[in-house]
Design an enzyme around this catalytic site. Sequence first.
Site, PDB file in Angstrom:
ATOM      1  N   HIS A 157     -40.381  -2.134  24.346  1.00 40.06           N
ATOM      2  CA  HIS A 157     -40.194  -0.211  24.001  1.00 40.06           C
ATOM      3  C   HIS A 157     -39.848   0.546  25.430  1.00 40.06           C
ATOM      4  O   HIS A 157     -40.021   1.417  25.406  1.00 40.06           O
ATOM      5  CB  HIS A 157     -41.236   0.627  23.106  1.00 40.06           C
ATOM      6  CG  HIS A 157     -41.318  -0.263  21.967  1.00 40.06           C
ATOM      7  ND1 HIS A 157     -41.137   0.940  21.060  1.00 40.06           N
ATOM      8  CD2 HIS A 157     -41.780  -1.156  20.979  1.00 40.06           C
ATOM      9  CE1 HIS A 157     -40.852   0.252  19.262  1.00 40.06           C
ATOM     10  NE2 HIS A 157     -41.148  -1.127  20.151  1.00 40.06           N
ATOM     11  N   ASP A 365     -37.848   5.605  31.794  1.00 44.48           N
ATOM     12  CA  ASP A 365     -38.460   5.832  30.297  1.00 44.48           C
ATOM     13  C   ASP A 365     -37.868   4.955  29.364  1.00 44.48           C
ATOM     14  O   ASP A 365     -36.197   4.805  29.294  1.00 44.48           O
ATOM     15  CB  ASP A 365     -38.420   7.639  29.932  1.00 44.48           C
ATOM     16  CG  ASP A 365     -39.945   7.542  29.188  1.00 44.48           C
ATOM     17  OD1 ASP A 365     -40.456   6.496  28.516  1.00 44.48           O
ATOM     18  OD2 ASP A 365     -40.460   8.683  29.382  1.00 44.48           O
TER      19      ASP A 365
END
Length: 464
Positions: A157, A365
């Site tokens: 993730h 991110d």
Amino acid sequence: MSRLIVVSNRVNPPSGEGEESVGGLAMALAAALKQSSGIWFGWSGQTTPEFTGHLRIETVGGVTAATVDLEDQDLDEYYNGYANKTLWPLFHYRTDLAAFDRAYDAGYRRVNARFAETLRPLIRPDDLIWVHDYHLIPLARELRALGVKNRIGFFLHVPWPAHQVMINLPRHRQLVEAVFDYDLVGFHTPEYQQAFEDYVLNEADGLVAAPGRLKAFGRTVEVGAFPIGIDADDFARLVKSPRAHRMRDLMTACTVFRHLIVGVDRLDYSKGLEERFLGFERFLTDNPDLRREVLMLQIAPVSREAVEAYQEIRGRLDALSGRINGEFSDVDWAPFRYVNKNYRRDELAGIYGAARVGLVTPLRDGMNLVAKEFVAAQNPDDPGVLVLSRFAGAAGQMPDALLVNPHSAEEVADALRRALAMEKPERIRRWRALFESVQREDVTAWRNAFVAALAGDAALQAAV
């Protein structure tokens, strides 16, 4: 039909009550687990004086959750240590903040072995096992050592770092070798997949056995990009909820400003909060005519308070926000609100819906779902503008946002001015393109694509 076993550091199935406070990822995984009568396994969040491997099994919101307690030493070395002081900063390109401690490494391997030993009795021969995130990279290796031959998939993730960043990690080769005990490894973007492939080719003497298949360490693994999304329709529904309406009314009731700029991030050095504050400060400096027109609201719930780097950034942000308000405020107006508090998803939907600009500027991110939530919360007839870092994984899917380099205060300030001046037809055109992407590549499509690939179901893969 095979059962699905989801493994993550923490278990967070929706309870069925107050689901507006549960994230879209938990909802999507819970739906898949209900369909397959599956199990969600992970740490309970509790500690025990001595690890016993005792499993607590309960049904929450129709999902079977199996959790285990860890020792305080496990929490310190595995979670606060290797996961959050070593891998998290490294994978976000902050090698200056990474702590390389053998005790952390040992704790990480110990907890993954304990997870495997505790999970093993629950596994049936035809189960599919889906492991999540950087906390559990070695889990498949530990399960294989216990004789598990099931299909096991892993999804990361966070970004996978470039080869030259990854080799800063002691025992990096052993960590990557453990990845090859999975059958399928998923990344958010082709860029992260390519970074992993570069490491395998350059550092592990690996080769591309076929498109999307890598061979190294005597094994072959399938790799792919599976961009995660949100439940866009559900989030749009939340915008119409009573809590969202109350929050939107609260934000628009103040007549001192005309336009709201909003940022929502966990308090973390990867989110670019210091750089964002400086960008807003530059905007106020460069645009004195707009100062009383805007209010910037930054919501940043505190996290990982046991880690020094997070304590330090909180202090710097407190000082910076105070400086901005001290410099630009008047007796009846202040340009900046900085809040260290959690809000429910329906409340955030109302805040996003009231905003003219969504300011999402991480330095690095994995994906960034706030950007997608902001888009889903907008009024189609009068939408706000998304200003997005080009270093967020979402940037590749969202070219109609105003993409910026978050390191440049001038670029952020210019984008804010452009967003506030943007005429409605352009705002609507950009929003429509963004919302179509958010709807098409939603969290259900992500889940279905990964599970289908893990199951080897070509027909299902083609359908999704």
